[in-house]
Design an enzyme around this catalytic site. Structure first.
Site, short mmCIF file in Angstrom:
data_model
loop_
_atom_site.label_atom_id
_atom_site.label_comp_id
_atom_site.label_asym_id
_atom_site.label_seq_id
_atom_site.Cartn_x
_atom_site.Cartn_y
_atom_site.Cartn_z
N ARG A 298 0.52 -1.22 -0.05
CA ARG A 298 0.15 0.05 0.21
C ARG A 298 1.11 1.36 -0.11
NH1 ARG A 298 -5.06 0.57 3.64
NH2 ARG A 298 -3.59 0.70 5.14
N ASP A 299 2.08 1.22 -0.29
CA ASP A 299 2.91 2.55 -0.27
C ASP A 299 3.95 2.36 -1.36
OD1 ASP A 299 3.75 5.07 0.22
OD2 ASP A 299 4.68 4.74 2.19
#
Length: 287
Positions: free
Chosen positions: A91-92
């Site tokens: 997610r990053d």
């Protein structure tokens, strides 16, 4: 930890717990968690990587060759396939969170926003990634939909040697996406008109996908891979495993081997060296 009054933050505990579980050549390795003389002193001991790709892209005199880009992307996709096999979403994903050793090994780092997921999938926080490096995050994230756009942005940035969608606000970011990929509609994205915030935005009318105009030198297989990664319809996006099988990585120029990747000065470790003061010169002369 100096400013923490209620123990270790939950995000730090998540990151430590995940990293202790993960063992893969393309995932940064957490070797040990060490406590200093005070409980506020907490150190994560990790395998050392000489570079991060963001610093490299800013300081390289000439961009990566396409064979080198393919080498980097294959390693990234292998690491992601391993994460998704273990039901973990990073997610990053962005170039500053991709590290590289002097032996050409790429490692995914910074798991502060990573989450485990299961079936049925539970809703996750939709806005977790900084604007300039991503496109659109879905409220309902899957292993494929959450990583596709970010991987597409990384591939495009490595190929073009600059960020693909350098928006500074959500509105500008959406406009850049529409300019590049065309205006979404029900035909290419079933259910688009029912998304929660669609009625709050007025998107420009752009009937064409401009990826081919943006990357005129890229092969048909490369463009197919980019289009798969940037697909509006979440149900049709590729998984990391699918991307690894892309014909783009099997055509010339073939991916180079990691050990054949070039080495670079250690930009992250540069220190501005000022002229020694009279006081320090005096101390040296007395020693």
């Amino acid at each position: 930890m100096d400013k923490e009054k209620d123990g270790i933050p939950i995000s730090s505990l998540r990151e430590i717990t995940l990293l202790l579980r993960l063992r893969h050549p393309n995932i940064v390795e957490l070797k040990e968690v060490v406590v200093g003389s005070h409980l506020e002193s907490l150190f994560l001991v990790m395998s050392y990587c000489e570079q991060d790709l963001a610093s490299l892209l800013e300081n390289m005199q000439s961009p990566f060759s396409e064979a080198q880009v393919k080498c980097i992307m294959l390693q990234l996709l292998r690491g992601l396939a391993y994460l998704h096999h273990n039901f973990i979403l990073h997610r990053d994903l962005k170039v500053s969170n991709l590290l590289m050793t002097d032996k050409g090994c790429v490692k995914i780092a910074d798991f502060g926003l990573a989450r485990t997921y299961g079936i049925p999938l539970q809703p996750m926080t939709p806005r977790v990634i900084e604007i300039p490096r991503v496109s659109v995050c879905q409220c309902q994230q899957t292993a494929s939909s959450s990583f596709c756009r970010a991987v597409g942005c990384i591939l495009a940035e490595l190929l073009a040697h600059k960020p693909l969608l350098p928006g500074t606000s959500e509105i500008q970011q959406l406009d850049l996406i529409v300019q590049l990929l065309g205006t979404p509609n029900e035909n290419i994205w079933p259910g688009f008109s029912h998304l929660p915030l669609v009625g709050q935005y007025s998107l420009r009318k752009q009937p064409y996908n401009n990826l081919k105009n943006k990357f005129t030198w890229l092969s048909e297989a490369g463009l197919r891979l980019l289009n798969l990664l940037f697909m509006y319809n979440p149900q049709r996006r590729a998984s990391a495993k699918d991307c690894l099988e892309s014909s783009y990585f099997k055509e010339k120029p073939l991916p180079c081997e990691p050990e054949l990747m070039p080495t670079f000065p250690h930009h992250r470790n540069k220190r501005v060296t000022s002229a020694p003061s009279a006081e320090s010169q005096s101390k040296r002369s007395k020693v």
